[in-house]
Design a protein around this motif. Structure first.
Motif, PDB file in Angstrom:
ATOM      1  N   GLY A   1      53.742  48.708  55.152  1.00 41.04           N
ATOM      2  CA  GLY A   1      54.243  47.515  54.935  1.00 41.04           C
ATOM      3  C   GLY A   1      53.906  46.137  54.806  1.00 41.04           C
ATOM      4  N   VAL A   2      52.195  45.927  54.791  1.00 43.73           N
ATOM      5  CA  VAL A   2      51.096  44.419  54.351  1.00 43.73           C
ATOM      6  C   VAL A   2      51.286  44.472  52.974  1.00 43.73           C
ATOM      7  CG1 VAL A   2      49.913  43.540  55.484  1.00 43.73           C
ATOM      8  CG2 VAL A   2      50.982  44.874  56.924  1.00 43.73           C
ATOM      9  N   TYR A   3      51.197  43.635  52.285  1.00 41.68           N
ATOM     10  CA  TYR A   3      50.765  43.592  50.926  1.00 41.68           C
ATOM     11  C   TYR A   3      49.200  43.384  50.851  1.00 41.68           C
ATOM     12  CZ  TYR A   3      55.381  45.740  49.640  1.00 41.68           C
ATOM     13  OH  TYR A   3      56.178  47.261  49.093  1.00 41.68           O
TER      14      TYR A   3
ATOM     15  N   ARG B   1      48.276  43.722  40.927  1.00 45.28           N
ATOM     16  CA  ARG B   1      49.060  45.175  41.865  1.00 45.28           C
ATOM     17  C   ARG B   1      48.676  44.670  43.118  1.00 45.28           C
ATOM     18  NH1 ARG B   1      46.136  48.455  37.516  1.00 45.28           N
ATOM     19  NH2 ARG B   1      44.652  47.181  37.928  1.00 45.28           N
ATOM     20  N   PRO B   2      49.770  44.162  43.451  1.00 45.50           N
ATOM     21  CA  PRO B   2      49.383  44.565  45.321  1.00 45.50           C
ATOM     22  C   PRO B   2      48.692  46.161  45.741  1.00 45.50           C
ATOM     23  CG  PRO B   2      51.573  43.668  45.065  1.00 45.50           C
ATOM     24  CD  PRO B   2      50.830  44.093  43.710  1.00 45.50           C
ATOM     25  N   ILE B   3      48.109  46.127  46.800  1.00 42.13           N
ATOM     26  CA  ILE B   3      48.202  47.298  47.451  1.00 42.13           C
ATOM     27  C   ILE B   3      49.125  47.624  48.539  1.00 42.13           C
ATOM     28  CG2 ILE B   3      46.363  48.950  48.215  1.00 42.13           C
ATOM     29  CD1 ILE B   3      44.321  47.059  46.366  1.00 42.13           C
ATOM     30  N   GLU B   4      49.964  48.319  48.651  1.00 43.61           N
ATOM     31  CA  GLU B   4      51.033  48.027  50.109  1.00 43.61           C
ATOM     32  C   GLU B   4      50.162  48.689  51.215  1.00 43.61           C
ATOM     33  OE1 GLU B   4      54.670  50.486  50.753  1.00 43.61           O
ATOM     34  OE2 GLU B   4      53.617  49.982  52.622  1.00 43.61           O
TER      35      GLU B   4
ATOM     36  N   THR C   1      53.532  36.983  41.497  1.00 43.25           N
ATOM     37  CA  THR C   1      55.260  36.755  42.019  1.00 43.25           C
ATOM     38  C   THR C   1      54.179  37.889  42.890  1.00 43.25           C
ATOM     39  OG1 THR C   1      55.262  38.965  40.509  1.00 43.25           O
ATOM     40  CG2 THR C   1      57.202  37.394  40.454  1.00 43.25           C
ATOM     41  N   PHE C   2      55.065  37.116  44.363  1.00 43.72           N
ATOM     42  CA  PHE C   2      54.789  37.706  45.714  1.00 43.72           C
ATOM     43  C   PHE C   2      55.762  37.921  46.161  1.00 43.72           C
ATOM     44  CE2 PHE C   2      51.536  34.216  44.681  1.00 43.72           C
ATOM     45  CZ  PHE C   2      50.274  34.995  44.465  1.00 43.72           C
ATOM     46  N   VAL C   3      55.618  39.578  46.585  1.00 44.01           N
ATOM     47  CA  VAL C   3      56.607  39.836  47.669  1.00 44.01           C
ATOM     48  C   VAL C   3      56.974  38.685  48.581  1.00 44.01           C
ATOM     49  CG1 VAL C   3      56.420  42.118  47.738  1.00 44.01           C
ATOM     50  CG2 VAL C   3      55.371  41.123  49.820  1.00 44.01           C
ATOM     51  N   GLU C   4      58.015  38.576  49.583  1.00 46.51           N
ATOM     52  CA  GLU C   4      58.932  37.796  49.892  1.00 46.51           C
ATOM     53  C   GLU C   4      59.169  38.079  51.811  1.00 46.51           C
ATOM     54  OE1 GLU C   4      59.546  34.459  49.364  1.00 46.51           O
ATOM     55  OE2 GLU C   4      59.137  34.508  47.121  1.00 46.51           O
ATOM     56  N   ASP C   5      59.945  39.210  51.452  1.00 46.00           N
ATOM     57  CA  ASP C   5      59.778  40.324  52.694  1.00 46.00           C
ATOM     58  C   ASP C   5      59.365  41.012  53.281  1.00 46.00           C
ATOM     59  OD1 ASP C   5      59.719  41.884  50.197  1.00 46.00           O
ATOM     60  OD2 ASP C   5      62.554  42.623  50.384  1.00 46.00           O
ATOM     61  N   HIS C   6      58.122  40.836  52.996  1.00 44.97           N
ATOM     62  CA  HIS C   6      56.595  41.438  53.794  1.00 44.97           C
ATOM     63  C   HIS C   6      55.900  40.943  54.105  1.00 44.97           C
ATOM     64  CE1 HIS C   6      58.847  45.947  52.692  1.00 44.97           C
ATOM     65  NE2 HIS C   6      59.225  44.918  52.018  1.00 44.97           N
ATOM     66  N   PRO C   7      55.117  41.146  55.187  1.00 44.72           N
ATOM     67  CA  PRO C   7      53.726  40.011  55.400  1.00 44.72           C
ATOM     68  C   PRO C   7      52.666  40.347  54.206  1.00 44.72           C
ATOM     69  CG  PRO C   7      54.155  41.453  57.201  1.00 44.72           C
ATOM     70  CD  PRO C   7      55.215  42.292  56.275  1.00 44.72           C
TER      71      PRO C   7
ATOM     72  N   TYR D   1      39.408  51.078  46.824  1.00 46.01           N
ATOM     73  CA  TYR D   1      40.074  49.744  45.576  1.00 46.01           C
ATOM     74  C   TYR D   1      39.476  48.734  45.733  1.00 46.01           C
ATOM     75  CZ  TYR D   1      44.587  52.357  47.288  1.00 46.01           C
ATOM     76  OH  TYR D   1      45.750  52.390  47.135  1.00 46.01           O
ATOM     77  N   ILE D   2      39.061  48.867  44.358  1.00 48.01           N
ATOM     78  CA  ILE D   2      37.618  47.726  43.633  1.00 48.01           C
ATOM     79  C   ILE D   2      38.154  47.248  42.816  1.00 48.01           C
ATOM     80  CG2 ILE D   2      35.205  47.242  42.862  1.00 48.01           C
ATOM     81  CD1 ILE D   2      34.913  50.275  44.437  1.00 48.01           C
ATOM     82  N   VAL D   3      38.805  45.455  43.400  1.00 47.79           N
ATOM     83  CA  VAL D   3      39.013  44.920  41.952  1.00 47.79           C
ATOM     84  C   VAL D   3      37.685  43.623  41.636  1.00 47.79           C
ATOM     85  CG1 VAL D   3      40.712  42.936  41.344  1.00 47.79           C
ATOM     86  CG2 VAL D   3      41.358  45.044  42.854  1.00 47.79           C
ATOM     87  N   SER D   4      37.244  44.136  40.669  1.00 48.91           N
ATOM     88  CA  SER D   4      35.566  43.290  40.094  1.00 48.91           C
ATOM     89  C   SER D   4      35.751  41.955  39.138  1.00 48.91           C
ATOM     90  CB  SER D   4      34.185  44.167  40.208  1.00 48.91           C
ATOM     91  OG  SER D   4      34.697  45.196  39.559  1.00 48.91           O
TER      92      SER D   4
END
Ligand SMILES: [Mn+2]
Length: 375
Positions: free
Chosen positions: A120-122, A114-117, A158-164, A104-107
């Motif tokens: 279970g960690v985002y 788009r988070p990478i899960e 928007t960030f996940v709330e129920d996961h690290p 995964y490269i984001v430049s």
């Protein structure tokens, strides 16, 4: 889950005409071997992969080999953002191609991350950006500073709330204490502050930072600069370089620094010439010698170079002090009148004293200026 956090590889960096690439490749292999051995499946690189925007062919090949081995051979996942030294276009190349394989490269900052899960960690990847990029992305002209732009950018997500969740970024994030800087970093902002308050990212479980070359945490235990892959300037000789092993589990987040051992280190050797000639170590390292002798030693370079083949620099402590004293004495200008300072400057520049006529003109100008000041 566990992952390794690295930053500031600066592949292909050259110091004093020495290309560090072979040493860097060996260090990356140490990272890979460690991950294989410990069964750690994710590597995060928080920017400054290459040393320069136009990376050398050899460093591109080296990174390709490393990623190929990591991803295709060992099936590791690698998450990369670009830093201020990288060219986003070049790093972006083929980035969508290998996502299915785990690269995964984001430049460029995405409008909506788009988070990478992974297990279970985002992971939220935020490459280096200047405020102007965020102004353009959201058409918000009032975002002037790095702080404004970063705060606004996060507010749009928007960030996940129920996961690290882990934030990966390459900005100058700072807290209440002074950040340890080094000469090998490049200032991000010319004029204006590049500093972003760490509290903007305090809601993440871990913040993987790049940009600052000394490994350090920022205000919170879970906000960290990994530091550079190896020492890149002589003011870093006392820093410990390594990778951060991050563990996130039910009990929370913990980190551990795993040291990396370069084939050649950057060291500073201090002593009198005769002693330094007979010190037992560092023949294979990049060496800066600081001599304590009061006088300059003729041919010191040639003899020291025989002892230390990778000698890069010789300085004399007494001369350095002299330099500082000179600066101190020039503070005497405060005691001189402006015309005296001007005459001295004129003499230094022209090699002759100022004529009576010129002096009168300057005197007159100075008076006019000071009248202006008084208003
Ligand atoms: Mn850097």
């Amino acid at each position: 889950m566990k992952f390794i956090h690295l930053a500031d590889l600066h592949l292909g960096k050259i110091i004093y005409q020495n290309n560090l690439l072979d040493i860097q490749i060996d260090l990356l292999n140490q990272v890979m071997n460690y991950m294989v051995q410990k069964k750690i499946d994710t590597l995060v690189i928080a920017g400054d992969v290459y040393d320069r925007a136009i990376a050398s062919k050899e460093s591109i090949v080296a990174l390709n080999h490393f990623l190929e081995a990591m991803i295709l051979h060992y099936h590791k996942k690698v998450l990369i953002i670009s830093g201020n030294h990288d060219s986003s276009e070049r790093l972006d190349f083929a980035s969508s191609l290998l996502q299915s394989q785990g690269l995964y490269i984001v430049s460029y900052p995405e409008k909506e991350i788009r988070p990478i899960e992974i297990e279970g960690v985002y992971f939220y990847l935020v490459p280096f950006f200047k405020p102007s990029y965020i102004r353009y992305l959201y058409e918000k002209d009032d975002l002037k500073t790095y702080q404004d732009a970063f705060a606004y950018y996060l507010s749009q997500q928007t960030f996940v709330e129920d996961h690290p969740k882990v934030l990966v970024t390459h900005q100058f994030i700072a807290g209440n204490k002074e950040v340890i800087r080094s000469e090998s970093e490049v200032i991000l902002s010319v004029g204006g502050s590049e500093i972003i308050d760490v509290d903007l990212c305090k809601d993440f479980d871990y913040v993987a930072l790049g940009h600052i070359h000394a490994s350090q945490k920022i205000k919170y235990d879970y906000v960290r600069y990994a530091g550079s892959l190896m020492k890149y300037s002589f003011d870093e000789v006392h820093q410990k370089k390594g990778m951060v092993e991050v563990t996130i589990d039910e009990t929370g987040v913990s980190t551990q620094i795993i040291p990396l051992k370069p084939q050649k280190d950057l060291v500073k050797v201090v002593g009198k010439y005769e002693d330094v000639l007979h010190y037992p170590n560092n023949e294979n390292d990049f060496v800066a010698v600081e001599l304590l002798d009061k006088q300059v030693i003729g041919h010191a370079y040639d003899f020291l170079k025989e002892k230390y083949p990778y000698l890069l620099q010789i300085t004399y402590q007494s001369l350095e002090k002299l330099k500082t004293n000179q600066t101190a004495s020039s503070l005497d200008v405060e005691k001189q009148s402006p015309i005296e300072i001007f005459k001295e400057f004129y003499e230094k520049m022209k090699g002759e004293a100022m004529s009576q006529e010129s002096e009168e003109i300057i005197q007159q100008l100075l008076e006019e200026v000071s009248e202006d000041d008084a208003h």
